[in-house]
Write an enzyme that holds these catalytic residues in place. Structure first.
Site, PDB file in Angstrom:
ATOM      1  N   GLU A  24      33.666  40.422  31.108  1.00  0.00           N
ATOM      2  CA  GLU A  24      34.201  40.463  29.734  1.00  0.00           C
ATOM      3  C   GLU A  24      35.702  40.572  29.878  1.00  0.00           C
ATOM      4  O   GLU A  24      36.225  41.652  30.174  1.00  0.00           O
ATOM      5  CB  GLU A  24      33.680  41.711  29.012  1.00  0.00           C
ATOM      6  CG  GLU A  24      32.182  41.823  28.922  1.00  0.00           C
ATOM      7  CD  GLU A  24      31.622  40.883  27.910  1.00  0.00           C
ATOM      8  OE1 GLU A  24      32.241  40.693  26.854  1.00  0.00           O
ATOM      9  OE2 GLU A  24      30.571  40.283  28.189  1.00  0.00           O
ATOM     10  N   CYS A  65      40.604  43.589  22.903  1.00  0.00           N
ATOM     11  CA  CYS A  65      40.470  42.224  23.417  1.00  0.00           C
ATOM     12  C   CYS A  65      40.266  41.200  22.310  1.00  0.00           C
ATOM     13  O   CYS A  65      40.634  40.044  22.458  1.00  0.00           O
ATOM     14  CB  CYS A  65      39.298  42.159  24.400  1.00  0.00           C
ATOM     15  SG  CYS A  65      37.742  42.678  23.662  1.00  0.00           S
TER      16      CYS A  65
HETATM   17  P1  NAD Z   1      42.482  45.617  34.467  1.00  0.00           P
HETATM   18  O1  NAD Z   1      41.875  44.310  34.827  1.00  0.00           O
HETATM   19  O2  NAD Z   1      43.856  45.890  34.913  1.00  0.00           O
HETATM   20  O3  NAD Z   1      41.599  46.826  35.053  1.00  0.00           O
HETATM   21  C1  NAD Z   1      40.245  46.991  34.717  1.00  0.00           C
HETATM   22  C2  NAD Z   1      39.518  47.736  35.822  1.00  0.00           C
HETATM   23  O4  NAD Z   1      39.485  46.927  36.990  1.00  0.00           O
HETATM   24  C3  NAD Z   1      40.152  49.060  36.226  1.00  0.00           C
HETATM   25  O5  NAD Z   1      39.130  50.005  36.409  1.00  0.00           O
HETATM   26  C4  NAD Z   1      40.818  48.714  37.552  1.00  0.00           C
HETATM   27  O6  NAD Z   1      40.945  49.826  38.412  1.00  0.00           O
HETATM   28  C5  NAD Z   1      39.847  47.706  38.115  1.00  0.00           C
HETATM   29  N1  NAD Z   1      40.391  46.808  39.138  1.00  0.00           N
HETATM   30  C6  NAD Z   1      41.674  46.380  39.289  1.00  0.00           C
HETATM   31  N2  NAD Z   1      41.768  45.548  40.362  1.00  0.00           N
HETATM   32  C7  NAD Z   1      40.519  45.459  40.887  1.00  0.00           C
HETATM   33  C8  NAD Z   1      39.976  44.752  42.001  1.00  0.00           C
HETATM   34  N3  NAD Z   1      40.714  43.954  42.786  1.00  0.00           N
HETATM   35  N4  NAD Z   1      38.644  44.881  42.242  1.00  0.00           N
HETATM   36  C9  NAD Z   1      37.865  45.653  41.465  1.00  0.00           C
HETATM   37  N5  NAD Z   1      38.335  46.366  40.406  1.00  0.00           N
HETATM   38  C10 NAD Z   1      39.639  46.259  40.120  1.00  0.00           C
HETATM   39  O7  NAD Z   1      42.337  45.735  32.886  1.00  0.00           O
HETATM   40  P2  NAD Z   1      42.875  46.903  31.932  1.00  0.00           P
HETATM   41  O8  NAD Z   1      44.365  46.813  31.846  1.00  0.00           O
HETATM   42  O9  NAD Z   1      42.247  48.185  32.308  1.00  0.00           O
HETATM   43  O10 NAD Z   1      42.230  46.464  30.520  1.00  0.00           O
HETATM   44  C11 NAD Z   1      42.822  45.563  29.631  1.00  0.00           C
HETATM   45  C12 NAD Z   1      42.153  44.210  29.717  1.00  0.00           C
HETATM   46  O11 NAD Z   1      40.766  44.347  29.428  1.00  0.00           O
HETATM   47  C13 NAD Z   1      42.691  43.239  28.682  1.00  0.00           C
HETATM   48  O12 NAD Z   1      42.885  41.981  29.271  1.00  0.00           O
HETATM   49  C14 NAD Z   1      41.567  43.170  27.648  1.00  0.00           C
HETATM   50  O13 NAD Z   1      41.536  41.983  26.900  1.00  0.00           O
HETATM   51  C15 NAD Z   1      40.358  43.327  28.514  1.00  0.00           C
HETATM   52  N6  NAD Z   1      39.196  43.775  27.721  1.00  0.00           N
HETATM   53  C16 NAD Z   1      38.201  42.873  27.436  1.00  0.00           C
HETATM   54  C17 NAD Z   1      37.108  43.241  26.665  1.00  0.00           C
HETATM   55  C18 NAD Z   1      36.001  42.267  26.351  1.00  0.00           C
HETATM   56  O14 NAD Z   1      34.964  42.701  25.849  1.00  0.00           O
HETATM   57  N7  NAD Z   1      36.146  40.984  26.631  1.00  0.00           N
HETATM   58  C19 NAD Z   1      37.023  44.547  26.166  1.00  0.00           C
HETATM   59  C20 NAD Z   1      38.050  45.450  26.459  1.00  0.00           C
HETATM   60  C21 NAD Z   1      39.133  45.045  27.248  1.00  0.00           C
END
Ligand code: NAD
Length: 476
Positions: free
Chosen positions: A247, A281
């Site tokens: 997502e 999002c």
């Molecule tokens: P992010 O991708 O920076 O981090 C999300 C998670 O991924 C964190 O727990 C982080 O520690 C982990 N992560 C980072 N690098 C990783 C790797 N290489 N391997 C595994 N895990 C890793 O996102 P964020 O800044 O926390 O959240 C914001 C983003 O989330 C925005 O782009 C938003 O649109 C999206 N979002 C989407 C939805 C949806 O339903 N589509 C809902 C909420 C948020």
């Protein structure tokens, strides 16, 4: 200072090493610390989850539902504390954090209701005397990797469908918002949920997150977060052919046509953009308005945005929005706005970092004269900023809206049913809201097209993501 401990096999386990500080984004103060859990700690959690899952999947689903309902009851009893914890670490205003707590409980109950409806199929055979059965079976251990924007709800959005279908789960919360996850774990200890079914490991994406994606016993990684991270997770999951459910980000267009109720459109788009300080999002990220009503509409939209009250959500009950999650997020928003303005966009309102003496605040902003090729139209802003573009007819509006690598959600404001239906057919997004903005329904299906993701969440289709099929051919 609280240093959180991983929650593995029903126990809190200390992890050594240097702590990662967790900040209150409205006050810049350190409020807790988490460990950066190693691959060994993840392995311990996955092993516990794997062991527990073998008996869990054998329970009748209605018994699994009973455990889920114990958790939702605990959440309701503790909703005020949960809301305060979410607000403090994430910056959400308290009323919205309270909604998040209650919605989470309702979501868990909704998924529990599926207990008697997880159905297989009996398929007609080509052979005489043969019966073909299709079973829906659990995957095993699911890894849940979470963002920070709806941190408490997203635990349940992964945990509840995973558990009701017979899986166990290892959750990695965002390093920005672990406190609510620790509280979730505490509430789980107050229920009868068997040990090892629900586990939490804290840490950075590059260490703990990667260890989950690369673990051979994790059978699906259910991830919510950015496109860049989603792409890295897919690459890591490729090693063991681990299923992914992603997502990811969005860049939702909001289209306002000539016959729209302009007051409604201005109110809804504003609410969507300031909700959770624009860090959602599926919030309206770019506005397309018919050129013949643009002036009147921008005036209404700017008046709505100007009325937004913001600040420290724990210091004031009368706010519409709190801070941006961190300094990097704030700088990214400012860079997009500055670059749009130097490219010719006109700032009608806001346009800069708000100086409240502390925290990460951005002024509610409206920009006109934007163009499709600007970063502010193509990249996720994740802040209280609305860039506006005018269009001459509905064909151009739909072309502009579809001109994106994302495909999560979209909206249109019109009083003409034909225009609404055309938009529903021609907008290339997983969801289209007509005369309203987000949120999605728990019984719907939240799934992005394009780079917004693979698979989806919620409803029957979201539930089935947590199952795999098994065919049995019975020859008699
Ligand atoms: P992010 O991708 O920076 O981090 C999300 C998670 O991924 C964190 O727990 C982080 O520690 C982990 N992560 C980072 N690098 C990783 C790797 N290489 N391997 C595994 N895990 C890793 O996102 P964020 O800044 O926390 O959240 C914001 C983003 O989330 C925005 O782009 C938003 O649109 C999206 N979002 C989407 C939805 C949806 O339903 N589509 C809902 C909420 C948020």
């Amino acid at each position: 200072m609280v240093m959180h401990q991983n929650f593995i096999n029903g126990r809190f386990e200390a992890v050594g090493g240097e702590g990662i500080p967790v900040l209150n984004p409205a006050r810049d103060t350190v409020i807790s610390e988490i460990p950066d859990s190693s691959a060994d700690a993840v392995d311990q959690a996955v092993a516990a989850a794997r062991k527990a899952q073998t008996s869990w999947e054998k329970l009748p689903a209605i018994e699994r539902a009973g455990f889920l309902r114990q958790i939702s009851a605990k959440i309701r009893e503790n909703a005020d504390e949960i809301a305060r914890v979410i607000s403090e670490e994430q910056g959400k205003i308290l009323p919205l954090a309270t909604v998040e707590a209650h919605f989470t409980a309702n979501y868990i109950d909704y998924m529990a209701e599926w207990a008697r409806r997880i159905e297989g199929e009996i398929i007609q055979s080509d052979r005489a005397g043969e019966t073909v059965l299709l079973f829906r079976q659990p995957l095993g251990v699911v890894g849940g990797i979470l963002p920070w924007n709806f941190p408490f709800f997203l635990i349940a959005r992964k945990m509840a469908p995973a558990l009701i279908t017979g899986n166990s789960i290892v959750i990695k919360p965002s390093e920005e918002t672990p406190n609510n996850a620790a509280l979730f774990a505490r509430l789980v200890t107050e229920t009868d949920l068997p040990d090892g079914i629900f586990n939490i490991v804290y840490g950075r994406g590059g260490t703990t997150g990667r260890a989950i994606s690369l673990h051979p016993d994790v059978k699906m990684v259910s991830f919510t977060g950015s496109v860049d991270t989603g792409s890295k997770i897919m690459a890591d999951c490729a090693k063991n052919i681990t299923k992914v459910n992603l997502e990811l980000g969005g860049k939702a267009p909001a289209i306002v046509v000539k016959d729209a109720d302009l007051d409604l459109a201005a109110r809804c788009i504003k609410q969507s953009r300031v909700l959770n300080t624009g860090q959602v999002c599926n919030a309206a990220e770019r506005v397309y308005v018919d050129e013949t009503i643009a002036e009147e509409f921008v005036e209404k939209l700017s008046a709505e945005m100007k009325a937004t009250r913001y600040g420290d959500p724990l210091g004031n009950d009368e706010l519409d929005m709190g801070p941006i999650i961190n300094k990097a997020g704030l700088a990214k928003i400012d860079e997009l706005v500055t670059s749009a303005m130097s490219g010719g966009a006109q700032c009608v309102l806001g346009g800069k970092v708000a100086d409240l003496g502390m925290g990460n605040h951005y002024e509610p902003t409206v920009l006109t004269n934007c163009r499709q090729d600007m970063d502010i139209i193509q990249k996720e802003i994740f802040g209280p900023v609305l860039p506006v573009i005018t269009f001459s007819d509905i064909d151009q509006a739909i072309d502009y809206a579809n001109d994106t690598v994302f495909g999560l959600t979209s909206s249109i404001y019109t009083t003409n049913l034909n225009t609404a239906l055309r938009a529903a057919n021609e907008l290339h997004f997983g969801e289209t809201y007509i005369n309203r903005e987000n949120f999605e329904a728990m019984q719907g299906y939240h799934a992005g097209h394009g780079r917004s993701g693979i698979g989806g969440a919620d409803g029957k289709h979201g539930l089935l993501e947590y199952t795999q099929t098994h065919l049995a051919y019975i020859q008699t």
